[in-house]
Scaffold this motif. Structure first.
Motif, PDB file in Angstrom:
ATOM      1  N   LEU A  86      -0.167  13.098 -31.586  1.00 16.64           N
ATOM      2  CA  LEU A  86      -0.636  12.589 -29.896  1.00 16.64           C
ATOM      3  C   LEU A  86      -1.360  11.139 -30.048  1.00 16.64           C
ATOM      4  CD1 LEU A  86      -1.936  15.626 -27.972  1.00 16.64           C
ATOM      5  CD2 LEU A  86      -0.011  14.074 -27.637  1.00 16.64           C
ATOM      6  N   GLY A  87      -2.318  11.095 -31.090  1.00 16.75           N
ATOM      7  CA  GLY A  87      -3.030   9.869 -31.405  1.00 16.75           C
ATOM      8  C   GLY A  87      -1.984   8.634 -31.646  1.00 16.75           C
ATOM      9  N   LEU A  88      -0.895   8.947 -32.706  1.00 14.04           N
ATOM     10  CA  LEU A  88      -0.027   7.871 -33.252  1.00 14.04           C
ATOM     11  C   LEU A  88       0.843   7.483 -32.053  1.00 14.04           C
ATOM     12  CD1 LEU A  88       0.947   9.341 -36.482  1.00 14.04           C
ATOM     13  CD2 LEU A  88      -0.094   7.165 -36.186  1.00 14.04           C
ATOM     14  N   CYS A  89       1.127   8.371 -31.133  1.00 13.16           N
ATOM     15  CA  CYS A  89       2.336   8.229 -30.019  1.00 13.16           C
ATOM     16  C   CYS A  89       1.634   7.296 -29.002  1.00 13.16           C
ATOM     17  CB  CYS A  89       3.040   9.180 -29.421  1.00 13.16           C
ATOM     18  SG  CYS A  89       2.359  10.398 -28.596  1.00 13.16           S
ATOM     19  N   ALA A  90       0.244   7.859 -28.756  1.00 11.14           N
ATOM     20  CA  ALA A  90      -0.343   6.840 -27.551  1.00 11.14           C
ATOM     21  C   ALA A  90      -0.783   5.523 -28.084  1.00 11.14           C
ATOM     22  CB  ALA A  90      -2.020   7.625 -27.468  1.00 11.14           C
TER      23      ALA A  90
END
Lengths: 338, 302
Positions: free
Chosen positions: A42-46
């Protein structure tokens, strides 16, 4: 009497506790790992603004662990077969009912305490397995939005507890009626499976009237599709002369358009030709063509916010069925010769 | 015996029918307090059915039954006074004697644990061994000790010695006599082994073909019956005065078992007393009810 119940069933309790502990360890270890994997994804895609298609790019589940989780659907049935089936049947079969029921305690009390503890244990075990599965599945649920689908609905939330209570009551009642352990176990498997299928296939979608939406092909469908983990009950194409049968017809090809099955061979030929042209321009003309010829899609679904209401209703149904079976057992045990 | 006391067992017209079979028909019996009653009959005569009806494990399909002054029921008050031991000695095979003692202690308000433990120690039956690994005799002894630990007022035993060797049988019956000597206990005990029963029983219930043939004090019943041996002539005179139970006729001689209605005066016959075994076998030879034909014949003569 509680001491007697414990003495009689403690080996079963130990085995079930060991199995539950092993399952809990598996769930905790893989669940924590999966949760952290999901958080970092989630952090990466955000950071790259690509979270909208995370579901199609991220695969969280280990297939072996997922298989174990899927298999927990049989836990209630196992409890019914091995805890419920022999409870009264074995006493009758071995004649020990003539020992137990001639002690200074009424048959009703013997039954009430034995059945009470067994049902409580069934609820605890069914509930514990389900709680673990529900917790383990939370990243998958938020990623794939599948938890209202039958395969997930049946192993999460409160329904497995209801199933377990029902299965054990069914085993007890079958044992009291046929008085033989193996036939009681067989009856438990068959009847439990039939009732579960009947409820999930035929009754569940009608617990609350589904929401129906008409999808005009002129608009981009995605704009009015339901959101979240909704459960699609049915979807189909309606033409100028009523509903169009879905699925492949006359061996022709079929396709889905925003989740709606489109029977290609039933469509007007003008639109069909648009569909098979490869250029992007004419392909986008296909929905407009359908709309122009009087076609629209009808979706019937249960919105995501009804999930817990459905869990509650289904759990209630199975607990009610269990109560009826226990009442039958009490009548049979009291009335019939030991 | 105090006349105000109601007999612990009283039945009138008690019947039990299963779907097509009549297991017990029109049984009227009474067993006075403090007796050890022998329940005798051929296989399938209804002994087990009668005991199960008395214990409340089965429900009658007809007639009345009163056990210790009340209808047999599943109430703890009734069950506390009844000791029942089924023929197959049902105990939990995977439990030890100690487990069974624990079950008894938890399920009975009245429980004489010391007596079971002492009894098993005397008999050398291990407390910690699974019941399934004990011998048949040990199991029967354990089951009897457990049944007696309830301190019942009525003990119903269904062929408890059938599986035992002669020594174990003797020990078992001694154990039983001892318990009855303590007082306040009435026993009904079914068995095929008449010699064993003769030693400890003072009351008899004889069943054949689902009916009660005899019920009463053994000494009184023996005194009422006689065997007559005499010529194989017409026995109408005998049959008129007495109830003919069984007649074995050869070409030259007739052996008659009769229930006397007064002294036998025909000098042609030699009268002798009967033993319990003779009496029982005589009645078991009877196919139907207790001599209704003869009774009606007497009525017509008058």
């Amino acid at each position: 009497m509680t001491w007697v119940v414990w003495r009689q069933h403690r080996n079963q309790a130990y085995i079930a506790a060991a199995a539950l502990a092993a399952f809990a360890v598996l769930m905790l270890v893989t669940g924590l790992q999966m949760a952290s994997e999901y958080r970092s994804a989630l952090g990466l895609c955000a950071a790259s603004h690509s979270c909208s298609n995370l579901a199609s790019t991220l695969n969280l589940e280990n297939s072996a662990v997922s298989a174990v989780v899927t298999l927990t659907v049989v836990v209630p049935c196992l409890l019914g077969v091995f805890w419920g089936g022999p409870l009264v049947a074995r006493e009758c079969e071995t004649g020990t009912s003539q020992f137990a029921w001639m002690q200074g305690i009424s048959r009703t009390r013997w039954l009430a305490v034995t059945v009470g503890w067994t049902m409580l244990a069934a609820a605890a075990w069914g509930g514990a397995v389900s709680a673990l599965v529900t917790w383990w599945s939370s990243p998958v649920n938020s990623l794939n939005l599948q938890n209202f689908q039958p395969s997930q609905f049946d192993i999460q939330g409160t329904v497995p507890m209801g199933y377990a209570v029902f299965a054990v009551a069914l085993g007890i009642a079958a044992g009291a009626l046929v008085r033989r352990t193996l036939p009681a176990m067989a009856i438990t498997v068959v009847v439990f499976t039939l009732v579960r299928l009947l409820v999930s296939e035929d009754f569940r979608s009608h617990f609350i009237t589904p929401v129906t939406k008409t999808l005009n092909f002129l608009l981009h469908a995605r704009a009015i599709l339901p959101t979240g983990s909704y459960w699609m009950v049915s979807s189909g194409l309606v033409g100028p002369s009523g509903p169009v049968r879905s699925g492949p017809l006359n061996g022709g090809p079929s396709l889905t358009f925003d989740g709606v099955p489109i029977p290609v061979s039933e469509l007007p030929s003008a639109c069909r030709t648009l569909l098979f042209q490869t250029s992007t321009k004419s392909a986008s003309g296909f929905p407009s063509c359908l709309a122009a010829h009087g076609y629209h899609a009808v979706l019937s679904y249960q919105p995501a916010d009804r999930y817990w209401a459905f869990q509650g209703i289904e759990t209630g149904i199975f607990i009610l069925l269990a109560a009826i079976l226990i009442a039958v057992t009490a009548i049979v045990v009291r009335r019939r010769d030991a | 015996m105090a006349s105000s006391n109601v007999d612990p067992i009283q039945t009138r017209g008690l019947s039990k029918r299963y779907r097509r079979v009549t297991a017990l028909s029109d049984a009227s019996i009474a067993v006075p307090e403090g007796r050890i009653s022998a329940l005798i009959g051929p296989n399938g005569a209804g002994k087990t059915t009668l005991l199960r009806l008395l214990a409340g494990l089965a429900r009658p399909t007809g007639g009345e039954v009163a056990v210790l002054g009340s209808h047999p029921s599943q109430d703890s008050a009734f069950l506390a006074d009844i000791g029942f031991l089924a023929q197959e000695i049902p105990l939990y095979r995977r439990f030890t004697a100690k487990d069974h003692i624990g079950i008894g202690a938890h399920l009975n308000a009245r429980w004489d644990e010391a007596s079971v433990v002492q009894r098993l120690a005397t008999l050398g039956i291990p407390l910690g061994q699974r019941v399934g690994t004990l011998s048949g005799g040990q199991r029967a002894q354990l089951a009897l000790a457990l049944t007696l630990a309830k301190r019942p007022r009525l003990l119903l035993l269904d062929e408890p010695v059938a599986a035992l060797d002669p020594l174990a049988r003797r020990q078992f019956l001694a154990h039983l006599s001892e318990a009855v000597a303590g007082g306040g206990l009435t026993v009904v005990l079914s068995s095929h082994l008449i010699a064993d029963l003769e030693r400890i029983c003072d009351h008899l219930i004889l069943l054949a073909a689902s009916r009660v043939q005899l019920c009463g004090d053994i000494d009184a019943l023996l005194a009422e019956h006689q065997v007559l041996v005499g010529p194989a002539k017409d026995t109408t005179a005998i049959e008129r005065d007495h109830t003919l139970v069984q007649a074995v006729r050869t070409a030259r001689q007739a052996t008659l078992l009769i229930r006397r209605n007064g002294p036998v005066i025909d000098p042609a016959y030699e009268a002798s007393d009967v033993g319990l075994e003779e009496l029982v076998l005589g009645y078991m030879g009877q196919p139907a009810g207790p001599t209704p034909k003869h009774l009606s014949a007497i009525g017509e003569d008058k």
